[in-house]
Each structure stands twice: as structure tokens, then as C-alpha cells.
Design a protein around this motif. Structure first.
Motif, mmCIF file in Angstrom:
data_model
loop_
_atom_site.group_PDB
_atom_site.id
_atom_site.type_symbol
_atom_site.label_atom_id
_atom_site.label_comp_id
_atom_site.label_asym_id
_atom_site.label_seq_id
_atom_site.Cartn_x
_atom_site.Cartn_y
_atom_site.Cartn_z
ATOM 1 N N LYS A 1 -21.916 -26.324 3.269
ATOM 2 C CA LYS A 1 -21.726 -24.953 3.768
ATOM 3 C C LYS A 1 -20.684 -24.912 4.889
ATOM 4 O O LYS A 1 -19.991 -23.925 5.070
ATOM 5 C CB LYS A 1 -23.087 -24.481 4.295
ATOM 6 C CG LYS A 1 -23.192 -23.008 4.549
ATOM 7 C CD LYS A 1 -24.624 -22.615 4.876
ATOM 8 C CE LYS A 1 -24.938 -22.841 6.342
ATOM 9 N NZ LYS A 1 -26.368 -22.678 6.660
ATOM 10 N N GLY B 1 -12.130 -23.941 10.784
ATOM 11 C CA GLY B 1 -13.404 -23.529 10.212
ATOM 12 C C GLY B 1 -14.387 -24.681 10.101
ATOM 13 O O GLY B 1 -15.104 -24.796 9.126
ATOM 14 N N ASN C 1 -18.189 -27.040 5.108
ATOM 15 C CA ASN C 1 -17.001 -27.777 4.642
ATOM 16 C C ASN C 1 -16.849 -29.122 5.345
ATOM 17 O O ASN C 1 -15.725 -29.578 5.571
ATOM 18 C CB ASN C 1 -15.716 -26.953 4.868
ATOM 19 C CG ASN C 1 -15.574 -25.843 3.844
ATOM 20 O OD1 ASN C 1 -16.252 -25.851 2.807
ATOM 21 N ND2 ASN C 1 -14.702 -24.902 4.126
#
Ligand SMILES: *[C@@H]1O[C@H](CO)[C@@H](O)[C@H](O)[C@H]1NC(C)=O
Ligand SMILES: *[C@@H]1O[C@H](CO)[C@@H](O)[C@H](O)[C@H]1NC(C)=O
Ligand SMILES: *[C@@H]1O[C@H](CO)[C@@H](O)[C@H](O)[C@H]1NC(C)=O
Ligand SMILES: *[C@@H]1O[C@H](CO)[C@@H](O)[C@H](O)[C@H]1NC(C)=O
Length: 412
Positions: free
Chosen positions: A252, A23, A254
Motif C-alpha cells: 500500500k 510518496g 509502495n
């Protein structure tokens, strides 16, 4: 993930997968692996031009590499010695040349979106905006030709247009001709030591696009919150919100704060981050331009302990302020450099490769060492003092390859 990535064969596939799976987390810890770093002919030209001596010998001994990506090398606006600044093409060149940290100067648009531009109001010299009729008319000062001995005028700000409009523009080499009587003449002002070879519509970057690009390479970020050239708050947009929005773009995604070197010339921005975003404030970079006048230099030097006490960890003056020439003609650390080290602060400095020919003692960046500078190769003597006597942590360069050669040679 590490062992998987160790295979060069699978590198590109694996890195794409890694970024998806995590992510956006970057945790390889060895970025640039598999990337063939290219320094090109310029470092060889500079080494060849050096005066004989141990430094030249050492640099010659590194001629065949290997060259690697280094966090010592900060790409300044991409690679604007040859590529239009703050464009995708310039960032790609900076990465290829071994920069471990890439810069986006951050400015806001009319709709308060963040984009990469060196100044809020430089669109008239760094893009084709004056040649785009619908947008040229929105400029704070539309183009006025030179007349009656007065220079041509224009002023176009990111805050004059929306982000979507910004994205339709082309990046060009920074420069203008003050004697221009037409827009085409005005836009034709590239300094002699740069080139228009890649000025064929550079791809402008929003701050978000820049982050995603640099993140996809696993490299580090140095966004600079540019001092607004419009009155703040701008249509309700405060300086604090602007400073916060820049950091939020990383949070936002990470992106770990230790990959982000937020910069500003305004001490209050740095203090804002130290107080409100301490993980980012911890390695915020205070760009110190007080050194530009002799009195300001003395004040700046005297204020270093107080800045350290207030939590500033990284100082960044222009590199001229870090050295001087002593009575014997040797380049040595300046009082400012000594004070910064004494206070335990790190130093990042700017900007290498912005000066053109050095045969006449150089320019702004070489002002304190001019008496001992008379050829281009001398720039490596200055870099050597910055590295081995001042102890800088990193240096911005308009042509990262020049620093990468040196950094790889000395294992920085
Ligand atoms: C960021 O991390 C948080 C907490 O670990 C997680 O909930 C969120 O989905 C992550 N966001 C992204 C964009 O990866
Ligand atoms: C502009 O004109 C002045 C006066 O004629 C001249 O000195 C200067 O070099 C010109 N500048 C450029 C960029 O052509
Ligand atoms: C200005 O725009 C015209 C028409 O789109 C184009 O032909 C010309 O090359 C442009 N000039 C510059 C300096 O970009
Ligand atoms: C330097 O500091 C003195 C004393 O605080 C102050 O009066 C002066 O304006 C400062 N000068 C500059 C250039 O910052």
C-alpha cells in the motif's frame, strides 16, 4: 536526490521532502548518512573483557570508529536489553545504535488490526494491562494471585482487545513474578541483567505506525508473522488473510519488497509468500526452531535441500545451532550451518544480547559452546565464528550497538 542529500546541513529537511515527494519511496541507497551512530560504552566493556589474542587486538583497533548503520545488524524487538520491547522508544534506540533493519513481531487484535507484540498473548508481561481495570477484565485469564504454593496466573492477548484499546496501554520490560499476590508484585519481574530505567510507559506501535516510523528513517523492515495462539480462523480471519494483510501494509505504501524481510516460524507462511507474493517470498526468513531437540536438529539439517528446492532462501535458527566445539576446543561451524551453505541458502540468526552474564558458560544461546565460554567478552568470539566461518548474512540483537561495533570494525 543523492547530491542534495550529501549535504549534512540539509539532511533533515531534505529527507522529509524526499519522503513526501516520492510518496513513501525510499531510494537514497545510503541510509543513516548524517546520523551520528552511537554504540555507547558496552562494546568497550566487552572488548576489554576478552581474552588476549588477535580478535581482541583487531576490535581494540576500531575503538574510535567510525560506526555506521549496517544491514548486518537486525534490531530484535527494538533494544530490549534496556528499553521495553516493541515500543517507539526501543526502535529509536535501535536506529541510534546502527541497526539497518528493525523488527516488528506482528499479532492481530480483536478487530483484526495488526500491532507489534512478541506474542499474541504476552500483554500481561510486556504492558501495564493488568493495572488498567477496564482492560484487565477482558483478558483471556484475568490475574489470579499466587496461593497454596501455586504460581500467579494471567493471560492477556492482543485478540482480547481492539486496536484503539491496545494503543492506550504502556509498554514495560518483559517479565513477571510468579510468586505475586498483587498485580503490582506480578508486574515487577524484570530480569537482573535488564533495567526499568526506561520503563516509564513505552509507546506501543501498531504495524502501520512501525512501518511509517522506520520508513521515515529510510531503514529496512523485518516483520514477523507471529503464530496465532487462538484457533484459526479467528472470527472468520484466516491464516492466509493474516499473512496477506501483513504484506499488503508495505505494498500500500509502495515500499519495495527488497526492504522487507518477512519472517515466520511456520513453513506454510513462507510457502504462502513464495507462491502469492514472490517478490516478498524471495527474501522471506524461515525461523527454524526444529533445532531445539537433538532429533529435530538432525531432521532440520537433513531437510535443508528440500527447503531450498521449495524456494526458501533464508534460514534462521537460533545461533547456538550454527556452531559447535571441535576436539581441539575450537568453535567451528555446525553440520546445520554447513548444510545451509552447501544448499546456497543465506543465514540470519538470533538473538544476541539476550543472555545476561556468561561467566557460567551462558544459557540456551551458548549451549553448544558452553565449555569454552566463561566471560562476557567471549560473546565476540562466537560472533566472529558466525561471521567469518559460518558466513551469516545478519544477526538479531537485543542491543544492536554490540553488533554494530563489530560490523563497523569488519566493514560488514
Ligand atoms: C504507488 O505507485 C503507484 C504506481 O506507480 C501509484 O499510482 C500510487 O499513487 C503510489 N501510491 C503511493 C501511496 O505512493
Ligand atoms: C518464588 O518462590 C520460590 C519458592 O519460595 C523461590 O524459590 C523463587 O525464587 C521465587 N521467585 C521469585 C521470582 O521471587
Ligand atoms: C498502577 O496504576 C496506579 C494508578 O494508576 C499507579 O499509581 C501505579 O503506579 C500503577 N502500577 C504499576 C506497577 O504500573
Ligand atoms: C524426525 O524425522 C523422523 C523421520 O521422518 C520422524 O519420524 C520424527 O518424528 C522426526 N522427529 C522430529 C523431532 O522432528
Amino acid at each position: 536526490m543523492r547530491s542534495f542529500l550529501a549535504s549534512g546541513l540539509f539532511f533533515s529537511l531534505a529527507s522529509a521532502a524526499a519522503i513526501k515527494r516520492d510518496g513513501g519511496h525510499y531510494n537514497y541507497g545510503h541510509h543513516g548518512k548524517g546520523l551520528n551512530i552511537q554504540v555507547g560504552p558496552r562494546p568497550y566493556y566487552l572488548v576489554d573483557d576478552m581474552d588476549e589474542g588477535p580478535l581482541k587486538k583487531k576490535l581494540e583497533s576500531c575503538s574510535e570508529g567510525p560506526f555506521k548503520t549496517s544491514d548486518f545488524v537486525f534490531s530484535h524487538r527494538g533494544a530490549p536489553l534496556q528499553f521495553p520491547e516493541h515500543t517507539r522508544e526501543g526502535l529509536m534506540a535501535g536506529r541510534r545504535e546502527g541497526a539497518g533493519v528493525l523488527e516488528c513481531d506482528v499479532a492481530f487484535t480483536k478487530d483484526k488490526k495488526l500491532v507489534c507484540r512478541h506474542a499474541q498473548c504476552d500483554l500481561h508481561t510486556t504492558t501495564n494491562i493488568l493495572n488498567v481495570t477496564e482492560l484487565a477484565s477482558k483478558c483471556t485469564t484475568p490475574f489470579k494471585p499466587s496461593a497454596d504454593g501455586k504460581p500467579a496466573e494471567a493471560k492477556c492477548c492482543t485478540s482480547d482487545i481492539t486496536m484503539d484499546e491496545f494503543k492506550t496501554l504502556c509498554g514495560k520490560m518483559d517479565g513477571f513474578n510468579p510468586n505475586a499476590t498483587t498485580v503490582t508484585e506480578y508486574m515487577d519481574g524484570t530480569p537482573y541483567f535488564r533495567t526499568d530505567l526506561y520503563s516509564t510507559c513505552g509507546t506501543l506501535q501498531t504495524h502501520d505506525e512501525y512501518i511509517d516510523l522506520v520508513n521515515s528513517w529510510g531503514l529496512k523492515f523485518t516483520p514477523e508473522l507471529k503464530t496465532p495462539e487462538v484457533e484459526m480462523p479467528f472470527d472468520g480471519y484466516t491464516q492466509e488473510q493474516y499473512a496477506q494483510d501483513m504484506i499488503d501494509a508495505y505494498k500500500k505504501r509502495n515500499i519495495s519488497a527488497d526492504r522487507v524481510f518477512a519472517q515466520s516460524f511456520l513453513p506454510d507462511d513462507i510457502f504462502y509468500w513464495i507462491k502469492n507474493e514472490p517478490a516478498f517470498g524471495k527474501q522471506a526468513v524461515y525461523l527454524d526452531e526444529r533445532v531445539d531437540t537433538p532429533e529435530g536438529y538432525d531432521n532440520a539439517t537433513a531437510s535443508i535441500p528440500e527447503l531450498a528446492e521449495k524456494g526458501v532462501k533464508i534460514l534462521a535458527p537460533a545461533f547456538f545451532a550454527l556452531t559447535k566445539v571441535d576436539e581441539s576446543g575450537e568453535i567451528v561451524p555446525s553440520e546445520y550451518a554447513i548444510a545451509a551453505k552447501k544448499a546456497g541458502l543465506d543465514i540470519v540468526t538470533w538473538s544476541f544480547e539476550r543472555s545476561g552474564w556468561l561467566n557460567k558458560g551462558g544459557d540456551y544461546y551458548y549451549q553448544y559452546v558452553a565449555p569454552v565460554i566463561n566471560n562476557d567478552g567471549d560473546m565476540y568470539n562466537v560472533l566472529d565464528v558466525l561471521v567469518h566461518k559460518v558466513g551469516i548474512r545478519a544477526i538479531f540483537s537485543d542491543w544492536p550497538a554490540t553488533v554494530t561495533y563489530f560490523a563497523s570494525c569488519f566493514n560488514l
